[in-house]
Design a protein around this motif. Structure first.
Motif, PDB file in Angstrom:
ATOM      1  N   UNK A  71      -8.683  -0.901  16.693  1.00 30.85           N
ATOM      2  CA  UNK A  71      -9.452   0.083  15.948  1.00 30.85           C
ATOM      3  C   UNK A  71     -10.611   0.558  16.798  1.00 30.85           C
ATOM      4  N   UNK A  72     -11.116   1.732  16.432  1.00 32.67           N
ATOM      5  CA  UNK A  72     -12.231   2.341  17.153  1.00 32.67           C
ATOM      6  C   UNK A  72     -13.337   2.623  16.157  1.00 32.67           C
ATOM      7  N   UNK A  73     -14.534   2.172  16.487  1.00 27.53           N
ATOM      8  CA  UNK A  73     -15.677   2.311  15.591  1.00 27.53           C
ATOM      9  C   UNK A  73     -16.820   3.062  16.265  1.00 27.53           C
ATOM     10  N   UNK A  82     -17.074   1.315  19.869  1.00 27.65           N
ATOM     11  CA  UNK A  82     -16.508  -0.016  20.078  1.00 27.65           C
ATOM     12  C   UNK A  82     -15.004   0.030  19.841  1.00 27.65           C
ATOM     13  N   UNK A  83     -14.244  -0.430  20.819  1.00 32.94           N
ATOM     14  CA  UNK A  83     -12.793  -0.566  20.679  1.00 32.94           C
ATOM     15  C   UNK A  83     -12.505  -2.051  20.566  1.00 32.94           C
ATOM     16  N   UNK A  84     -11.798  -2.463  19.522  1.00 33.56           N
ATOM     17  CA  UNK A  84     -11.431  -3.865  19.358  1.00 33.56           C
ATOM     18  C   UNK A  84      -9.945  -3.966  19.060  1.00 33.56           C
ATOM     19  N   UNK A  88      -7.813  -9.818  20.769  1.00 31.17           N
ATOM     20  CA  UNK A  88      -9.132 -10.310  21.146  1.00 31.17           C
ATOM     21  C   UNK A  88      -9.886  -9.433  22.117  1.00 31.17           C
ATOM     22  N   UNK A  89      -9.254  -8.404  22.646  1.00 32.61           N
ATOM     23  CA  UNK A  89      -9.910  -7.532  23.613  1.00 32.61           C
ATOM     24  C   UNK A  89     -10.918  -6.597  22.968  1.00 32.61           C
ATOM     25  N   UNK A  90     -12.025  -6.354  23.651  1.00 33.75           N
ATOM     26  CA  UNK A  90     -13.030  -5.395  23.181  1.00 33.75           C
ATOM     27  C   UNK A  90     -13.598  -4.610  24.351  1.00 33.75           C
ATOM     28  N   UNK A  91     -13.996  -3.391  24.074  1.00 34.85           N
ATOM     29  CA  UNK A  91     -14.679  -2.547  25.059  1.00 34.85           C
ATOM     30  C   UNK A  91     -15.730  -1.736  24.309  1.00 34.85           C
ATOM     31  N   UNK A  92     -16.811  -1.391  25.015  1.00 37.59           N
ATOM     32  CA  UNK A  92     -17.882  -0.604  24.405  1.00 37.59           C
ATOM     33  C   UNK A  92     -18.239   0.583  25.300  1.00 37.59           C
ATOM     34  N   UNK A  93     -18.714   1.631  24.653  1.00 42.63           N
ATOM     35  CA  UNK A  93     -19.244   2.802  25.332  1.00 42.63           C
ATOM     36  C   UNK A  93     -20.559   3.170  24.661  1.00 42.63           C
ATOM     37  N   UNK A  94     -21.568   3.486  25.430  1.00 36.28           N
ATOM     38  CA  UNK A  94     -22.858   3.886  24.866  1.00 36.28           C
ATOM     39  C   UNK A  94     -22.753   5.299  24.309  1.00 36.28           C
ATOM     40  N   UNK A  95     -23.251   5.493  23.095  1.00 40.62           N
ATOM     41  CA  UNK A  95     -23.350   6.829  22.518  1.00 40.62           C
ATOM     42  C   UNK A  95     -24.722   7.390  22.867  1.00 40.62           C
ATOM     43  N   UNK A 114      -7.614  -1.792  28.470  1.00 41.85           N
ATOM     44  CA  UNK A 114      -7.163  -2.719  27.429  1.00 41.85           C
ATOM     45  C   UNK A 114      -5.646  -2.731  27.277  1.00 41.85           C
ATOM     46  N   UNK A 115      -4.942  -1.960  28.100  1.00 39.26           N
ATOM     47  CA  UNK A 115      -3.493  -1.898  28.022  1.00 39.26           C
ATOM     48  C   UNK A 115      -2.981  -1.023  26.906  1.00 39.26           C
ATOM     49  N   UNK A 116      -3.826  -0.120  26.439  1.00 40.71           N
ATOM     50  CA  UNK A 116      -3.432   0.793  25.365  1.00 40.71           C
ATOM     51  C   UNK A 116      -3.209   2.177  25.969  1.00 40.71           C
ATOM     52  N   UNK A 117      -1.982   2.606  25.996  1.00 39.13           N
ATOM     53  CA  UNK A 117      -1.635   3.911  26.568  1.00 39.13           C
ATOM     54  C   UNK A 117      -1.409   4.910  25.441  1.00 39.13           C
TER      55      UNK A 117
END
Length: 311
Positions: A71-73, A82-84, A88-95, A114-117
């Motif tokens: 999901x993307x928040x 935030x991508x979770x 268990x993988x997570x990634x963040x980007x500053x807004x 994250x391996x999501x294509x």
């Protein structure tokens, strides 16, 4: 027991202060919404593409993907994307102030890590100016304080819309945010099919519009404003629209019917400045639905009182 209490501190919203940030964030949400769209089976009336108001901002909710989900928040408290994932993988980007193109490239790089294509249609919908996301260096505004304020309004509106939704036993949409027009909406259905919809929106396939209005609806929502109407406002309309729909009495007294748009409107500031904003908004939602149900001859038993179930 479910407590019937909604926060009363509704923030002030001023379209001139909000407009640049809202347009940029709308374009960001279109990218994120399209990621949900291509990974989710089609749900009637495009309910699978929407975002939802969350306790931190906006969320896609769970998106199915291969052996799990992600999901993307949008977090409008700490101002992060935030991508979770269920692995268990997570990634963040500053807004922060950044172009739509930068947001697009950074987001897809994080997904790849994250391996999501994912492959999306790379242009906006429902906007006359459809600059490809990957090339949009124009829209880059992000005022964190204004966006936090706007989200706080959405939190309160979402709660009232949910309360309104609870009083209907027929088919009803979730309370959700459509990123095409960037409006929070809830829609009730009479249960009957409707004539083929002939309307259109910029950069929107006609087949999508026809499917969205395949059945009779009474829909209400909230919109942050635009150049043609520079005020945050609530709206309510029905399809098909009976000839005497706009002549029906609605509340509060500040609500009005636009012949040009074929909708009832109520400016946000009327609600925000009221001593009881949730009650004023509920009166608008209920009476404009009554206008649709009365003129459209809807089954009166579709509306009920669920108070007894809350105890």
């Amino acid at each position: 027991m479910i407590k019937d209490k909604i926060p009363t501190a509704w923030p002030q919203l001023n379209y001139p202060d909000l407009k640049d940030t809202l347009l940029t964030v709308q374009l960001w949400t279109q990218i994120v919404g399209k990621i949900r769209l291509v990974n989710t089976p089609w749900i009637n009336h495009a309910w699978h593409v929407t975002l939802y108001v969350s306790s931190r901002g906006l969320t896609t909710g769970s998106i199915p993907y291969e052996d799990g989900s992600f999901q993307i928040d949008f977090d409008f408290v700490d101002h992060q994307l935030i991508i979770s994932a269920s692995n268990g993988g997570t990634k963040q980007m500053v807004l922060e102030p950044k172009t739509v193109a930068s947001f697009y490239h950074e987001l897809f790089a994080l997904l790849t890590d994250m391996g999501i294509e994912v492959d999306i249609y790379g242009k906006p919908n429902e906007l006359a100016e459809a600059i490809p996301f990957a090339e949009d260096e124009i829209h880059k505004s992000y005022d964190a304080a204004q966006m936090h304020n706007y989200w706080q309004a959405l939190v309160r509106i979402d709660a009232v819309f949910t309360r309104f939704r609870a009083g209907f036993t027929g088919k009803c949409s979730p309370v959700h945010l459509f990123w095409g027009a960037f409006d929070l909406a809830v829609t009730r259905f009479s249960g009957r099919t409707a004539p083929p919809h002939q309307g259109s929106m910029p950069n929107m396939p006609a087949r999508v519009m026809r499917e969205a209005y395949s059945h009779e609806v009474s829909s209400a929502g909230f919109w942050g404003g635009g150049e043609s109407y520079p005020f945050p406002a609530f709206y309510s309309y029905c399809y098909p629209t009976p000839a005497d729909y706009g002549k029906q009495p609605v509340k509060p007294t500040e609500a009005f019917y636009s012949e040009e748009m074929g909708e009832f409107f109520l400016n946000y500031d009327v609600v925000q400045q009221s001593p009881k904003p949730e009650e004023i908004l509920l009166s608008f939602l209920r009476t404009t639905y009554d206008a649709a149900a009365t003129t459209g001859n809807w089954d009166k038993q579709l509306v009920c009182n669920l108070t007894s179930f809350e105890k």
